[in-house]
Write an enzyme that holds these catalytic residues in place. Structure first.
Site, PDB file in Angstrom:
ATOM      1  CG  ASP A 233      -1.914  -1.118   1.186  1.00  0.00           C
ATOM      2  OD1 ASP A 233      -1.909  -1.984   2.077  1.00  0.00           O
ATOM      3  OD2 ASP A 233      -2.694  -1.135   0.228  1.00  0.00           O
TER       4      ASP A 233
ATOM      5  CG  ASP B 298      -7.037  -3.748  -0.242  1.00  0.00           C
ATOM      6  OD1 ASP B 298      -6.275  -2.927  -0.780  1.00  0.00           O
ATOM      7  OD2 ASP B 298      -6.900  -4.142   0.934  1.00  0.00           O
TER       8      ASP B 298
HETATM    9  C1  DX5 Z   1      -6.152  -0.358   3.472  1.00  0.00           C
HETATM   10  C2  DX5 Z   1      -5.218  -1.181   2.614  1.00  0.00           C
HETATM   11  C3  DX5 Z   1      -5.303  -2.663   2.878  1.00  0.00           C
HETATM   12  C4  DX5 Z   1      -5.083  -3.027   4.328  1.00  0.00           C
HETATM   13  C5  DX5 Z   1      -5.767  -4.330   4.599  1.00  0.00           C
HETATM   14  O1  DX5 Z   1      -6.314   0.907   2.882  1.00  0.00           O
HETATM   15  O2  DX5 Z   1      -5.527  -1.008   1.254  1.00  0.00           O
HETATM   16  O3  DX5 Z   1      -4.360  -3.323   2.065  1.00  0.00           O
HETATM   17  O4  DX5 Z   1      -3.741  -3.153   4.594  1.00  0.00           O
HETATM   18  O5  DX5 Z   1      -5.683  -4.573   5.964  1.00  0.00           O
HETATM   19  P1  DX5 Z   1      -6.806  -5.436   6.698  1.00  0.00           P
HETATM   20  O6  DX5 Z   1      -6.726  -6.803   6.113  1.00  0.00           O
HETATM   21  O7  DX5 Z   1      -6.430  -5.372   8.142  1.00  0.00           O
HETATM   22  O8  DX5 Z   1      -8.111  -4.767   6.398  1.00  0.00           O
HETATM   23 ZN    ZN Z   2      -4.419  -2.127  -0.251  1.00  0.00          ZN
END
Ligand code: DX5
Ligand code: ZN
Length: 235
Positions: free
Chosen positions: A37, A178
């Site tokens: 990210d 996601d």
């Molecule tokens: C949030 C990111 C995700 C996040 C997912 O904006 O795009 O990739 O890291 O984390 P979890 O699985 O904890 O929702």
């Molecule tokens: Zn992400």
């Protein structure tokens, strides 16, 4: 249905100490992509993974990066990241003034252009870029932070997107999901038609088991979702 890929979100790696070991465990677990990210503090109220972090991650990891660009003015900033052939690069629809050109830039680098949609961005916004992309990243939470809860109607959004793609002959186009891809949610997300799973705090990096055990468990949940009809998972 496309083969399911697991793309662990490395912003969720528990802490720097042991980061190398965690990366080794991900590699040994056979995950297909590594989700990184990139946040600029403008598009989302958070900052994450600058250009050197991405370059260093690329050097440390033989698995293709799945770059999630949560950045304003992507046309200006994408060249800073030295995108490599074979990488997946998701641009948020909400950030690109000239999306077709931005996606062409990614394609010209030999990478896979993807469009990311915030939860409130409707699917029809994709209509005129479907020929430019290899997949769509559906945000199941509002972008910017790990550890959030699934927005329930996103399961239906995934299903509508899969239907839209299949009805236009785009069965091979990928749907990446996601946000809060937990073991339980992975079942529903697969039943709805997702095929790239961004796994973070609520699955692969969960504290209850090791990374390899969590990867194996999320794959079992995905396989369970393949055996379910959509109406069985929609409340
Ligand atoms: C949030 C990111 C995700 C996040 C997912 O904006 O795009 O990739 O890291 O984390 P979890 O699985 O904890 O929702
Ligand atoms: Zn992400």
């Amino acid at each position: 249905m496309n083969k399911a890929w697991v793309s662990p979100s490395v912003m969720c790696m528990s802490e720097w100490r042991g980061a190398g070991d965690q990366l080794d465990q991900l590699i040994e677990s056979g995950v297909e992509l590594i989700h990184a990210d990139v946040m600029d503090g403008e598009f989302v109220p958070n900052m994450m993974f600058g250009t050197d972090s991405i370059r260093n991650l690329r050097k440390a990891c033989p698995i293709p990066l799945d770059l999630h660009m949560m950045i304003e003015r992507p046309d200006d900033k994408l060249p800073w990241f030295d995108i490599q052939p074979g990488e997946y690069v998701s641009i948020h629809y909400e950030t690109a003034k000239h999306l077709q050109r931005t996606l062409s830039y990614i394609r010209d680098r030999g990478a896979h252009p993807m469009v990311a949609l915030n939860p409130s961005t409707p699917l029809f916004m994709l209509e005129d870029v479907l020929d430019e992309i290899d997949g769509v990243l559906v945000m199941a939470v509002n972008p910017g932070f790990a550890g959030q809860k699934l927005i329930p109607q996103m399961i239906n959004k995934i299903a509508r997107l899969r239907k839209m793609l299949d009805e236009t002959g785009r069965q091979a186009m990928r749907i990446e999901v996601d946000g809060n891809v937990s073991f339980e949610n992975a079942v529903k997300m697969r039943a709805a038609g997702a095929d790239i799973f961004v796994c973070g705090t609520s699955s692969v990096f969960g504290k209850e088991a090791s990374i390899p055990e969590n990867v194996a468990r999320v794959r079992e949940c995905i396989a369970e979702g393949e055996r379910l009809a959509l109406h069985e998972v929609l409340r």
